[in-house]
Design a protein around this motif. Sequence first.
Motif, PDB file in Angstrom:
ATOM      1  N   LEU A 239       0.993  -1.049   0.254  1.00  0.00           N
ATOM      2  CA  LEU A 239      -0.028  -0.152   0.163  1.00  0.00           C
ATOM      3  C   LEU A 239       1.085   1.309  -0.155  1.00  0.00           C
ATOM      4  O   LEU A 239       2.313   1.430   0.614  1.00  0.00           O
ATOM      5  N   GLU A 240       0.602   2.219  -1.222  1.00  0.00           N
ATOM      6  CA  GLU A 240       1.515   3.707  -0.747  1.00  0.00           C
ATOM      7  C   GLU A 240       0.570   5.009  -0.591  1.00  0.00           C
ATOM      8  O   GLU A 240      -1.057   4.527  -1.803  1.00  0.00           O
ATOM      9  N   LEU A 241       0.744   5.796   0.215  1.00  0.00           N
ATOM     10  CA  LEU A 241      -0.531   6.561   0.200  1.00  0.00           C
ATOM     11  C   LEU A 241       0.254   8.019   1.032  1.00  0.00           C
ATOM     12  O   LEU A 241       0.505   9.116   1.529  1.00  0.00           O
TER      13      LEU A 241
ATOM     14  N   SER B  94       1.594  12.767   3.593  1.00  0.00           N
ATOM     15  CA  SER B  94       1.564  12.777   2.221  1.00  0.00           C
ATOM     16  C   SER B  94       0.956  14.103   1.488  1.00  0.00           C
ATOM     17  O   SER B  94       0.308  15.167   2.215  1.00  0.00           O
TER      18      SER B  94
ATOM     19  N   GLY C 119      -1.132   7.753  -9.096  1.00  0.00           N
ATOM     20  CA  GLY C 119      -0.441   6.960  -8.219  1.00  0.00           C
ATOM     21  C   GLY C 119      -1.307   7.576  -6.783  1.00  0.00           C
ATOM     22  O   GLY C 119      -0.559   7.159  -5.924  1.00  0.00           O
TER      23      GLY C 119
ATOM     24  N   GLY D  21      -3.181   6.635  -3.550  1.00  0.00           N
ATOM     25  CA  GLY D  21      -3.583   6.012  -2.940  1.00  0.00           C
ATOM     26  C   GLY D  21      -4.346   5.105  -1.799  1.00  0.00           C
ATOM     27  O   GLY D  21      -5.292   4.220  -1.437  1.00  0.00           O
TER      28      GLY D  21
ATOM     29  N   ILE E 242      -9.596   1.192  -4.377  1.00  0.00           N
ATOM     30  CA  ILE E 242      -8.871   2.214  -3.505  1.00  0.00           C
ATOM     31  C   ILE E 242      -9.544   2.578  -1.644  1.00  0.00           C
ATOM     32  O   ILE E 242     -10.517   2.132  -1.864  1.00  0.00           O
TER      33      ILE E 242
ATOM     34  N   HIS F 189       0.329   4.004   7.766  1.00  0.00           N
ATOM     35  CA  HIS F 189       0.275   5.473   7.370  1.00  0.00           C
ATOM     36  C   HIS F 189      -0.331   6.487   8.024  1.00  0.00           C
ATOM     37  O   HIS F 189      -0.370   7.586   7.868  1.00  0.00           O
TER      38      HIS F 189
END
Length: 270
Positions: A2-4, A31, A100, A102, A131, A168
């Motif tokens: 997972l990318e936030l 972020s 991109g 998240g 997402i 995150h």
Amino acid sequence: MLELRNIALYTLRSEYMDELAELVSRLFPHSSVHVVTTITPIRSRALYTKLLSITLNRIAEEAVRNAEEALKRCGARVARSEVLRGRPVKAITEYVEKFGIGLVATLFSLGLNPEEATREIGSLFAANLRIPVMLYTGLSHIPRRIDTLLMVVKGVEGVRAGLAISDHLSKVGRARVVVQLLGKPRPRELEYIKIQVHTKGMALSIPPPLPRSRERLVKAVLGEAEHSSVALLERSVLRVLRRLSFLPRGRLSREESALLGSMPIPTIVF
């Protein structure tokens, strides 16, 4: 994984938008935030089409500008702002893939009538985006720190995904994690959950399994939410309500709308 690093704030003209901006900046201070909204094309045969288009553009641009200013006042890092053209779900999906993104954060308007609720942006995103979607209602409060993290999941995979999101979140620290499960976990699954949560340095609480009755399930989740800071709600749990209501895909049932719209805390649907 997972990318936030990039999250999107979908803005609307609302008295709660400043609160949503503050929530985003508090929970995800590291972020980059993309501020977006959408304008759905108007049929050319509509009366006063040009004048209406100009008005809608002005409203959308003002909403984006106000949200961007609110984020900056809270110290958030605004990456870009844009008014998208097209239907909200399709436009946001394309934007998510392009940049991109998240997680998408937006408001959720409480509507107990399913016909009314499905017209709300939050409902559309919760039902259709793949997402995580963070929803904030007028009933929600903004936590100064996360003392209790409520995780409403189907099973072990949901716990794993929920903990990945919690990595995150700012100020989780040594929060207590309350895991509400759809069924009773097997001994091996229970041990796995304990290890995963304790590895994060957090305490664990597992109340009795969620009831299968729609009304009782909603009541049980709302009851735990009253004593929590942030909720992580797996879509698999919502699908139980949706399946029992026999609604087509892409729409929320009355029970789903009642649950999400009544949450007293910020809720991340994943």
